[in-house]
Design an enzyme around this catalytic site. Structure first.
Site, PDB file in Angstrom:
ATOM      1  N   ASP A  43     -17.597 -47.788   2.576  1.00  0.00           N
ATOM      2  CA  ASP A  43     -17.704 -46.541   1.819  1.00  0.00           C
ATOM      3  C   ASP A  43     -16.507 -45.650   2.122  1.00  0.00           C
ATOM      4  O   ASP A  43     -16.334 -45.196   3.248  1.00  0.00           O
ATOM      5  CB  ASP A  43     -19.002 -45.811   2.202  1.00  0.00           C
ATOM      6  CG  ASP A  43     -19.193 -44.535   1.411  1.00  0.00           C
ATOM      7  OD1 ASP A  43     -19.885 -44.588   0.367  1.00  0.00           O
ATOM      8  OD2 ASP A  43     -18.656 -43.481   1.812  1.00  0.00           O
ATOM      9  N   TYR A  48     -10.758 -38.736   1.219  1.00  0.00           N
ATOM     10  CA  TYR A  48     -10.621 -39.083   2.650  1.00  0.00           C
ATOM     11  C   TYR A  48      -9.159 -39.422   3.004  1.00  0.00           C
ATOM     12  O   TYR A  48      -8.800 -39.449   4.170  1.00  0.00           O
ATOM     13  CB  TYR A  48     -11.504 -40.281   3.049  1.00  0.00           C
ATOM     14  CG  TYR A  48     -12.990 -40.090   2.860  1.00  0.00           C
ATOM     15  CD1 TYR A  48     -13.532 -38.845   2.560  1.00  0.00           C
ATOM     16  CD2 TYR A  48     -13.873 -41.164   2.988  1.00  0.00           C
ATOM     17  CE1 TYR A  48     -14.902 -38.684   2.375  1.00  0.00           C
ATOM     18  CE2 TYR A  48     -15.230 -41.008   2.809  1.00  0.00           C
ATOM     19  CZ  TYR A  48     -15.745 -39.765   2.490  1.00  0.00           C
ATOM     20  OH  TYR A  48     -17.101 -39.623   2.311  1.00  0.00           O
ATOM     21  N   LYS A  73     -15.169 -42.740  -4.240  1.00  0.00           N
ATOM     22  CA  LYS A  73     -15.715 -41.537  -4.894  1.00  0.00           C
ATOM     23  C   LYS A  73     -14.613 -40.724  -5.569  1.00  0.00           C
ATOM     24  O   LYS A  73     -13.481 -40.663  -5.075  1.00  0.00           O
ATOM     25  CB  LYS A  73     -16.423 -40.652  -3.856  1.00  0.00           C
ATOM     26  CG  LYS A  73     -17.390 -41.407  -2.976  1.00  0.00           C
ATOM     27  CD  LYS A  73     -18.141 -40.505  -2.021  1.00  0.00           C
ATOM     28  CE  LYS A  73     -18.778 -41.318  -0.904  1.00  0.00           C
ATOM     29  NZ  LYS A  73     -17.882 -41.604   0.231  1.00  0.00           N
TER      30      LYS A  73
HETATM   31  P1  NDP Z   1     -22.454 -40.281  10.941  1.00  0.00           P
HETATM   32  O1  NDP Z   1     -23.822 -39.728  10.923  1.00  0.00           O
HETATM   33  O2  NDP Z   1     -22.229 -41.697  10.569  1.00  0.00           O
HETATM   34  O3  NDP Z   1     -21.907 -39.982  12.402  1.00  0.00           O
HETATM   35  C1  NDP Z   1     -20.608 -40.262  12.791  1.00  0.00           C
HETATM   36  C2  NDP Z   1     -20.396 -39.670  14.182  1.00  0.00           C
HETATM   37  O4  NDP Z   1     -21.306 -40.255  15.100  1.00  0.00           O
HETATM   38  C3  NDP Z   1     -19.026 -39.892  14.721  1.00  0.00           C
HETATM   39  O5  NDP Z   1     -18.670 -38.730  15.437  1.00  0.00           O
HETATM   40  C4  NDP Z   1     -19.184 -41.080  15.660  1.00  0.00           C
HETATM   41  O6  NDP Z   1     -18.234 -40.973  16.709  1.00  0.00           O
HETATM   42  C5  NDP Z   1     -20.593 -40.892  16.162  1.00  0.00           C
HETATM   43  N1  NDP Z   1     -21.301 -42.182  16.390  1.00  0.00           N
HETATM   44  C6  NDP Z   1     -21.374 -43.230  15.560  1.00  0.00           C
HETATM   45  N2  NDP Z   1     -22.140 -44.212  16.071  1.00  0.00           N
HETATM   46  C7  NDP Z   1     -22.571 -43.770  17.277  1.00  0.00           C
HETATM   47  C8  NDP Z   1     -23.378 -44.327  18.279  1.00  0.00           C
HETATM   48  N3  NDP Z   1     -23.915 -45.547  18.158  1.00  0.00           N
HETATM   49  N4  NDP Z   1     -23.609 -43.599  19.391  1.00  0.00           N
HETATM   50  C9  NDP Z   1     -23.072 -42.361  19.530  1.00  0.00           C
HETATM   51  N5  NDP Z   1     -22.309 -41.767  18.610  1.00  0.00           N
HETATM   52  C10 NDP Z   1     -22.042 -42.465  17.474  1.00  0.00           C
HETATM   53  O7  NDP Z   1     -21.556 -39.286  10.047  1.00  0.00           O
HETATM   54  P2  NDP Z   1     -20.564 -39.439   8.823  1.00  0.00           P
HETATM   55  O8  NDP Z   1     -20.340 -38.077   8.304  1.00  0.00           O
HETATM   56  O9  NDP Z   1     -19.367 -40.219   9.181  1.00  0.00           O
HETATM   57  O10 NDP Z   1     -21.411 -40.231   7.727  1.00  0.00           O
HETATM   58  C11 NDP Z   1     -21.313 -41.623   7.506  1.00  0.00           C
HETATM   59  C12 NDP Z   1     -20.534 -41.925   6.237  1.00  0.00           C
HETATM   60  O11 NDP Z   1     -21.120 -41.264   5.118  1.00  0.00           O
HETATM   61  C13 NDP Z   1     -19.103 -41.371   6.235  1.00  0.00           C
HETATM   62  O12 NDP Z   1     -18.225 -42.105   7.046  1.00  0.00           O
HETATM   63  C14 NDP Z   1     -18.775 -41.405   4.759  1.00  0.00           C
HETATM   64  O13 NDP Z   1     -18.456 -42.718   4.352  1.00  0.00           O
HETATM   65  C15 NDP Z   1     -20.093 -40.925   4.171  1.00  0.00           C
HETATM   66  N6  NDP Z   1     -20.102 -39.461   3.962  1.00  0.00           N
HETATM   67  C16 NDP Z   1     -20.223 -39.009   2.661  1.00  0.00           C
HETATM   68  C17 NDP Z   1     -20.262 -37.678   2.374  1.00  0.00           C
HETATM   69  C18 NDP Z   1     -20.417 -37.245   0.966  1.00  0.00           C
HETATM   70  O14 NDP Z   1     -20.232 -36.060   0.670  1.00  0.00           O
HETATM   71  N7  NDP Z   1     -20.742 -38.135   0.054  1.00  0.00           N
HETATM   72  C19 NDP Z   1     -20.147 -36.638   3.430  1.00  0.00           C
HETATM   73  C20 NDP Z   1     -20.044 -37.205   4.774  1.00  0.00           C
HETATM   74  C21 NDP Z   1     -20.038 -38.560   4.994  1.00  0.00           C
HETATM   75  P3  NDP Z   1     -17.097 -42.121  16.958  1.00  0.00           P
HETATM   76  O15 NDP Z   1     -16.401 -42.374  15.659  1.00  0.00           O
HETATM   77  O16 NDP Z   1     -16.220 -41.497  17.994  1.00  0.00           O
HETATM   78  O17 NDP Z   1     -17.845 -43.311  17.469  1.00  0.00           O
END
Ligand code: NDP
Length: 282
Positions: A43, A48, A73
């Site tokens: 995704d 981005y 998107k």
């Molecule tokens: P998430 O809920 O996936 O959380 C991501 C965060 O959690 C990062 O800081 C990551 O840190 C941390 N993390 C991930 N896995 C773990 C774990 N197992 N244990 C502890 N910490 C963890 O947030 P996102 O906002 O990234 O949402 C996921 C996806 O949704 C996005 O990447 C994007 O593709 C989509 N999205 C879409 C939006 C929209 O408007 N349509 C808005 C926001 C997101 P680290 O990377 O350091 O591991």
């Protein structure tokens, strides 16, 4: 991997890998790691700024294109019939592909009706296998459905234990729109991973809190796309298909709904003006 059948029959993996806030120069490495870990759904989004990195990783991986479910998107600045068609071509070029599996209108701002007509045509031309929305609340979603031909396959919305979107889920179910969660881990904000009750449930199942939260989505048939730049977390987040939460776990997690403000609130003026002012990366 379990799949979700979209309203046009297309099968989408219930779990994928999201790349929001993955830096452009880190994206190729992250996506290669994700593919090696076993993710087959990706995704991204024009805004981005990392579609090229995703495309480079796809090419380097050697995995046949048809084995990957690829979502991108359309950004607010490209909203409207003509601009949407151009933006779509740009996205294809950056991703190094000639079709998308899923293309979403990123925000319910600007001329999204014009964009939807463009997406409907691209879908009918076979350039996109399914079309959908993101961040549409129930009223905007239903208004778009009743005034157009094609019902969106997916609505990608903020959804996690602190924002469970029960009413929105009901409406989407009624209209045949699949629910996809963004921020499934609440972006690890508000101390969600330290929550005492979630830690107790995690200990009971010998899993991490992140795994319990992701499993909670899967129990409801919600599509998830967790993001991590760390390979060990990519693997941890994918290792959620071999256990189940029971009724009492689900009841306890239900209590967390609404504990904190949503991450992106469309009632905040700065959000609306800021997104409208934001240019799509070149
Ligand atoms: P998430 O809920 O996936 O959380 C991501 C965060 O959690 C990062 O800081 C990551 O840190 C941390 N993390 C991930 N896995 C773990 C774990 N197992 N244990 C502890 N910490 C963890 O947030 P996102 O906002 O990234 O949402 C996921 C996806 O949704 C996005 O990447 C994007 O593709 C989509 N999205 C879409 C939006 C929209 O408007 N349509 C808005 C926001 C997101 P680290 O990377 O350091 O591991």
């Amino acid at each position: 991997m379990q799949h979700v059948k979209l309203n046009n029959g297309l099968e989408m993996p219930i779990e994928g890998y999201g790349v929001f806030q993955v830096k452009p120069d880190e994206t190729e490495r992250c996506v290669l790691d994700a593919l090696e870990t076993g993710y087959r759904s990706l995704d991204t989004a024009a805004t981005y700024g990392n579609e090229e990195g995703v495309g480079n990783a796809l090419k380097k991986s050697g995995i046949p294109r048809e084995e990957i479910f690829l979502t991108s998107k359309l950004w607010v600045a490209d909203q409207g019939y003509e601009k949407a068609k151009k933006a779509f071509e740009k996205t294809l070029n950056k991703l190094g592909t000639d079709y998308l599996d899923l293309y979403l209108i990123h925000q319910p701002l600007g001329d999204y009706y014009g964009s939807w007509r463009a997406l409907e045509e691209l879908y009918k031309d076979g350039k996109i296998k399914a079309i959908g929305l993101s961040n549409f609340d129930s009223t905007r979603l239903v208004d778009l459905i009743v005034n157009n031909e094609i019902v969106p396959a997916v609505n990608q919305i903020e959804l996690h234990p602190f924002l469970q979107q029960k009413e929105a889920q009901k409406v989407m179910k009624e209209y045949g729109v699949k629910v996809e969660s963004w921020g499934p881990l609440a972006e690890a904000k508000h101390g969600i991973l330290d929550d005492e009750m979630l830690n107790e449930i995690a200990a009971k199942h010998d899993k991490s809190v992140a795994q319990v939260i992701l499993r909670w989505h899967l129990e409801q048939g919600i599509i998830i796309i967790p993001k991590s730049v760390r390979k060990e977390r990519m693997a941890e987040n994918l290792d959620v298909h071999d256990f189940s939460l029971d009724e009492s776990d689900m009841e306890k997690i239900a209590e967390l709904d609404g504990r904190y403000a949503r991450i992106v609130d469309y009632d905040i003026m700065d959000i609306v003006t800021g997104m409208n002012a934001s240019k799509t990366p070149e």
